[in-house]
Design a protein around this motif. Structure first.
Motif, PDB file in Angstrom:
ATOM      1  N   ASP A   1       0.790  -1.216   0.000  1.00 38.58           N
ATOM      2  CA  ASP A   1       0.000   0.000   0.000  1.00 38.58           C
ATOM      3  C   ASP A   1       0.819   1.260   0.000  1.00 38.58           C
ATOM      4  O   ASP A   1       0.366   2.297  -0.382  1.00 38.58           O
TER       5      ASP A   1
ATOM      6  N   HIS B   1     -10.800  -2.294  -1.576  1.00 34.22           N
ATOM      7  CA  HIS B   1     -10.086  -2.562  -2.837  1.00 34.22           C
ATOM      8  C   HIS B   1      -9.352  -3.884  -2.718  1.00 34.22           C
ATOM      9  O   HIS B   1      -9.294  -4.483  -1.656  1.00 34.22           O
TER      10      HIS B   1
ATOM     11  N   HIS C   1      -6.277  -5.132  -2.853  1.00 34.31           N
ATOM     12  CA  HIS C   1      -4.931  -5.463  -2.358  1.00 34.31           C
ATOM     13  C   HIS C   1      -5.042  -6.483  -1.223  1.00 34.31           C
ATOM     14  O   HIS C   1      -5.966  -6.439  -0.410  1.00 34.31           O
TER      15      HIS C   1
ATOM     16  N   HIS D   1      -6.281  -6.072   2.348  1.00 36.54           N
ATOM     17  CA  HIS D   1      -7.706  -5.720   2.488  1.00 36.54           C
ATOM     18  C   HIS D   1      -8.597  -6.916   2.143  1.00 36.54           C
ATOM     19  O   HIS D   1      -9.602  -7.166   2.778  1.00 36.54           O
TER      20      HIS D   1
ATOM     21  N   HIS E   1      -4.617   4.461  -6.991  1.00 37.19           N
ATOM     22  CA  HIS E   1      -3.949   3.476  -6.127  1.00 37.19           C
ATOM     23  C   HIS E   1      -4.386   2.066  -6.515  1.00 37.19           C
ATOM     24  O   HIS E   1      -3.615   1.114  -6.417  1.00 37.19           O
TER      25      HIS E   1
ATOM     26  N   ASP F   1      -7.153   3.008   1.552  1.00 38.13           N
ATOM     27  CA  ASP F   1      -5.805   3.499   1.262  1.00 38.13           C
ATOM     28  C   ASP F   1      -5.833   4.803   0.473  1.00 38.13           C
ATOM     29  O   ASP F   1      -4.795   5.277   0.022  1.00 38.13           O
TER      30      ASP F   1
HETATM   31 ZN    ZN Z   1      -3.919  -0.756  -1.169  1.00 37.45          ZN
END
Ligand code: ZN
Length: 362
Positions: A3, A107, A109, A112, A212, A231
């Motif tokens: 992140d 999101h 990633h 998460h 991002h 994030d």
């Molecule tokens: Zn992220």
């Protein structure tokens, strides 16, 4: 895929709850945060918890929303045994009185999304994501190969990687994302920008940010006075904005700036609940700081590219610490997002050589 930008890292120690001001932001809980497995109410019906992460980021903040006769989880933590055990303790303990009905993931990633599939299967909850995040995650999970595709090798070769870096990259295989997250449900509830979700009798509005990740969902509840920022807005870390192989010619920094402008339309009074570091007040000031951080990098890149430079030759201008083989991929993605932005503005020109690209002031 992580992140934070490579430009700043901090680890701090826990302290008693005592509001502090730091670099123009105010932190109502100061340097305090919940211990693993602990829940802290930060606004009516909004609970804050933390899950562990490796050194560097150290933790991710997750949030639980009281939905009257059920719980709504926001983000889920890494796919590790430690995080799984903490969830099991929470579900059997403080969250045990009522069911988890929805799992919202800001999101895709892995910090998460990591436990989302497991949590949905384990609790019967519905997964809620934007389409861009859900489909990107599903695609990445299914795309596992022995070696990187030729397009990936070319992408990094053109950025100026040497033979050693390229061979190390080849050796790591392709598609590690699939191992970093638990298998996702084949159905999900699609969240769209500006959707209104009713949670605990209050309206939570979806605000989508980009740059991002493809279609990052933030959640705003003006009645509760909070913004769950994921994030998209972090108080002391500059979120990573990168160009990736799949969208090799993208301009994510432009999308990032547009998202900062959109978020600035929200009230400055909101308590911002970020995915890393601590909750804070000062949304507008932080949005300005984030923009300024990139603008400074853009100015430094212009100076650096008075002579034609490979992407790799811009790292020392952008990052405070030397880039090693373990973070060269992220550094390349971040450098490219700034170079593509300047190229889009006509402030840099790309020169295509046989096997690499050069960026230069026209
Ligand atoms: Zn992220």
């Amino acid at each position: 895929m992580t992140d934070q930008s490579l430009t700043d890292l901090e680890i701090e120690e826990q302290a008693p709850i005592e509001a502090v001001e730091f670099r123009g932001l105010s932190y109502p809980f100061g340097r305090w945060w919940p211990a693993p497995g602990e829940l802290k109410e930060v606004a009516a019906g909004v609970l804050w918890l933390r899950m562990p992460m490796p050194a560097g980021l150290d933790h991710i903040n997750l949030y639980v929303l009281d939905d009257g006769d059920g719980w709504v989880l926001v983000d889920t933590g890494l796919r590790t045994d430690e995080t799984r055990a903490l969830w099991q303790g929470l579900l059997a303990g403080p969250l045990g009185g009522k069911p988890v009905t929805r799992v919202i993931v800001t999101h895709m990633h892995p910090d998460h999304l990591g436990q989302a599939g497991w949590l949905c299967r384990h609790t019967g909850a519905t997964l809620c994501m934007t389409r861009g995040e859900y489909l990107t995650a599903r695609m990445l999970m299914l795309d596992q190969q022995e070696e990187p595709p030729v397009e990936a090798m070319t992408f990094y070769g053109r950025a100026g990687w040497d033979g050693e870096d390229l061979e190390a990259f080849r050796g790591r295989g392709w598609g590690r994302f699939g191992n970093a997250v638990t298998p996702l449900p084949v159905q999900y509830h699609r969240m769209r920008d500006d959707d209104a979700l009713t949670i605990g009798g209050r309206t939570w509005r979806v605000v989508v940010g980009r740059g991002h990740s493809p279609e990052h969902a933030c959640l705003v509840c003006e009645e509760a006075g909070v913004l769950i920022a994921g994030d998209q807005v972090l108080p002391r870390i500059t979120p990573n904005v990168s160009v990736h192989v799949a969208e090799f010619d993208a301009n994510p920094l432009e999308e990032w700036f547009d998202s900062l402008d959109r978020l600035k339309l929200l009230p400055d009074s909101l308590l911002v609940l970020p995915s890393h570091n601590e909750p804070f007040h000062g949304l507008h000031a932080r949005l300005d700081q984030l923009r300024l951080d990139h603008e400074r990098k853009l100015d430094r890149l212009i100076e650096r590219c008075r002579e034609p430079r490979k992407v790799r030759e811009t790292f020392e201008t952008l990052f405070k610490r030397p880039i090693t083989n373990s973070d060269i991929m992220m550094a390349t993605g971040e450098a490219l997002s700034h170079l593509h932005y300047l190229e889009g503005q006509g402030r840099l020109r790309r020169q295509r050589e046989a096997d690499h690209d050069l960026f230069v002031v026209p």
